[in-house]
Design a protein around this motif. Structure first.
Motif, PDB file in Angstrom:
ATOM      1  N   ARG A 248       0.827  -1.215   0.000  1.00  0.00           N
ATOM      2  CA  ARG A 248       0.000   0.000   0.000  1.00  0.00           C
ATOM      3  C   ARG A 248       0.859   1.264   0.000  1.00  0.00           C
ATOM      4  O   ARG A 248       0.513   2.258  -0.637  1.00  0.00           O
ATOM      5  CB  ARG A 248      -0.950  -0.024   1.195  1.00  0.00           C
ATOM      6  CG  ARG A 248      -2.040  -1.100   1.068  1.00  0.00           C
ATOM      7  CD  ARG A 248      -3.099  -0.947   2.141  1.00  0.00           C
ATOM      8  NE  ARG A 248      -4.202  -1.861   1.919  1.00  0.00           N
ATOM      9  CZ  ARG A 248      -4.347  -3.046   2.505  1.00  0.00           C
ATOM     10  NH1 ARG A 248      -3.429  -3.459   3.366  1.00  0.00           N
ATOM     11  NH2 ARG A 248      -5.388  -3.817   2.236  1.00  0.00           N
ATOM     12  N   SER A 252       1.029   4.171  -2.876  1.00  0.00           N
ATOM     13  CA  SER A 252       0.776   5.571  -2.529  1.00  0.00           C
ATOM     14  C   SER A 252       1.880   6.479  -3.057  1.00  0.00           C
ATOM     15  O   SER A 252       1.605   7.582  -3.548  1.00  0.00           O
ATOM     16  CB  SER A 252       0.655   5.718  -1.008  1.00  0.00           C
ATOM     17  OG  SER A 252       0.532   7.070  -0.641  1.00  0.00           O
ATOM     18  N   SER A 256       1.222   9.499  -5.711  1.00  0.00           N
ATOM     19  CA  SER A 256       1.602  10.891  -5.420  1.00  0.00           C
ATOM     20  C   SER A 256       2.582  11.414  -6.465  1.00  0.00           C
ATOM     21  O   SER A 256       2.529  12.586  -6.857  1.00  0.00           O
ATOM     22  CB  SER A 256       2.232  10.982  -4.027  1.00  0.00           C
ATOM     23  OG  SER A 256       1.303  10.633  -3.029  1.00  0.00           O
ATOM     24  N   LYS A 286      -1.543   2.124   5.991  1.00  0.00           N
ATOM     25  CA  LYS A 286      -2.843   2.714   5.694  1.00  0.00           C
ATOM     26  C   LYS A 286      -3.202   2.473   4.240  1.00  0.00           C
ATOM     27  O   LYS A 286      -2.369   2.560   3.358  1.00  0.00           O
ATOM     28  CB  LYS A 286      -2.806   4.214   5.979  1.00  0.00           C
ATOM     29  CG  LYS A 286      -4.117   4.939   5.722  1.00  0.00           C
ATOM     30  CD  LYS A 286      -3.990   6.419   6.056  1.00  0.00           C
ATOM     31  CE  LYS A 286      -5.286   7.156   5.768  1.00  0.00           C
ATOM     32  NZ  LYS A 286      -5.173   8.607   6.067  1.00  0.00           N
ATOM     33  N   TYR A 288      -4.819   3.650   0.870  1.00  0.00           N
ATOM     34  CA  TYR A 288      -5.226   4.843   0.143  1.00  0.00           C
ATOM     35  C   TYR A 288      -6.082   4.363  -1.024  1.00  0.00           C
ATOM     36  O   TYR A 288      -5.562   3.927  -2.058  1.00  0.00           O
ATOM     37  CB  TYR A 288      -3.999   5.618  -0.343  1.00  0.00           C
ATOM     38  CG  TYR A 288      -3.103   6.072   0.789  1.00  0.00           C
ATOM     39  CD1 TYR A 288      -3.314   7.286   1.429  1.00  0.00           C
ATOM     40  CD2 TYR A 288      -2.047   5.270   1.241  1.00  0.00           C
ATOM     41  CE1 TYR A 288      -2.502   7.710   2.476  1.00  0.00           C
ATOM     42  CE2 TYR A 288      -1.232   5.682   2.289  1.00  0.00           C
ATOM     43  CZ  TYR A 288      -1.467   6.897   2.900  1.00  0.00           C
ATOM     44  OH  TYR A 288      -0.666   7.308   3.939  1.00  0.00           O
TER      45      TYR A 288
END
Length: 343
Positions: A248, A252, A256, A286, A288
């Motif tokens: 993850r 991310s 980005s 986490k 996204y």
């Protein structure tokens, strides 16, 4: 009255009890009469509307026990203020984006906009590029404002960041160069997330059609990629590929990065990872959702299902799952020209 409008506009609910209204606004008034007369005034101009079913107090002046807050009336007043400043500030300061923002953002930004306005009227636009802290101090007398206190976002919001000629202060971009491709009209660049993968691929760089091998250093590349054109001032069509951990966090970082450059996934490496056995770990990361959805769409339906299943089991694919020889062979043999979006 400005503080009262601001307090009502930021109140999280559409209705408010009289007791809560007193708690919210009471500190602005010297006594009940002053408070009540102001509330009556807000009733008369439609900002506060009585909830009839709740009734009114018996005190004089009499107030409703509950009100609805008409935030559209508050917004109209807020928009008038923006328009007034748009007419007064330097014409290069574009306030259009604030019409879509909460008034608290406008109130936060306004003191800085006034300082920027003074700078532009006194100095005009700069002709020389300088580091962010230097320009930051010139604008608002705070060298950390642009880089650490939201100044960059404000300047972008009003369309000034590029025009103020600011050099990013992120770490320099780290990369190795293939001299054989320096004159190519189309140049390929591979960005890898981890140091081990960078070291594993480096010996093969001159045997590929790539111009650079970039060490992303995790999230740092999101900022340092802004310096690519300064550090590699070569006129060409530049095509970027990215290879990171298939977890993850890696997803991310890639997502980005795509906000800064059109970095497409280095699919041959990811596909090779999917042929391996995933490992447990990183389940603390986490999710996204938007980044993961965009990432997974790049793969075939079968691969998409496999990636989602791997994540659901708390597993992932580290870049290091591919050994140096495998990495180098994939890099040399894949048809990268065929894989670009432009072909």
């Amino acid at each position: 009255m400005e503080k009262i409008y601001k307090s009502l506009n930021t109140y999280p609910k559409r209705t408010i009890l009289l007791s809560d209204l007193q708690d919210l606004l009471g500190s602005f008034f010297k006594d009940y009469d002053d408070f009540a007369n102001t509330i009556i005034s807000l009733e008369n101009n439609g900002v506060l509307q009585m909830v009839k079913s709740k009734g009114r107090t018996t005190r004089t002046p009499s107030l409703a026990y509950q009100y609805r807050i008409d935030k559209s009336k508050l917004s109209a007043r807020f928009h008038q203020e923006i328009q007034q400043y748009q007419n007064e500030l330097h014409p290069a300061i574009n306030l259009d984006e604030y019409y879509q923002k909460d008034s608290t953002i406008w109130q936060h930004d306004l003191p800085y906009l006034l300082k920027i306005n003074d700078y532009l009227h006194t100095n005009g636009f700069p002709k020389e590029v300088v580091p962010a802290p230097e320009r930051s101090f010139e604008l608002v007398q705070d060298e950390k404002w642009i880089t650490e206190k939201g100044g960059k976002e404000i300047l972008e919001r009003v369309g000034l960041f590029e025009r103020l000629k600011i050099t990013p202060v992120s770490d320099p971009l780290m990369f190795a160069v293939n001299p054989k491709t320096i004159h190519s009209t189309t140049q390929y660049h591979l960005i890898v997330e981890n140091k081990t993968t960078y070291q594993g691929l480096l010996p093969a760089l001159k045997k590929t059609e790539f111009s650079t091998l970039v060490y992303g250093s995790g999230k740092k590349v999101i900022q340092s990629i802004e310096q690519f054109s300064e550090q590699y001032p070569v006129e060409a069509e530049h095509v970027f590929f990215y290879f990171g951990d298939l977890d993850r966090e890696g997803i991310s970082i890639w997502y980005s990065l795509t906000k800064k450059i059109p970095a497409q996934l280095a699919m041959p490496f990811y596909e090779a990872c999917l042929e391996k056995q995933p490992v447990y770990g990183k389940d603390y990361q986490k999710q996204y959702k938007e980044a993961q959805t965009t990432f997974i769409k790049q793969f075939s339906p079968t691969q998409q299902a496999k990636i989602e299943d791997v994540f659901s089991q708390g597993k992932y694919y580290p870049q290091e799952i591919l050994k140096s020889k495998e990495l180098q062979q994939i890099w040399r043999e894949a048809d990268w020209k065929k894989l670009t979006y432009n072909n």
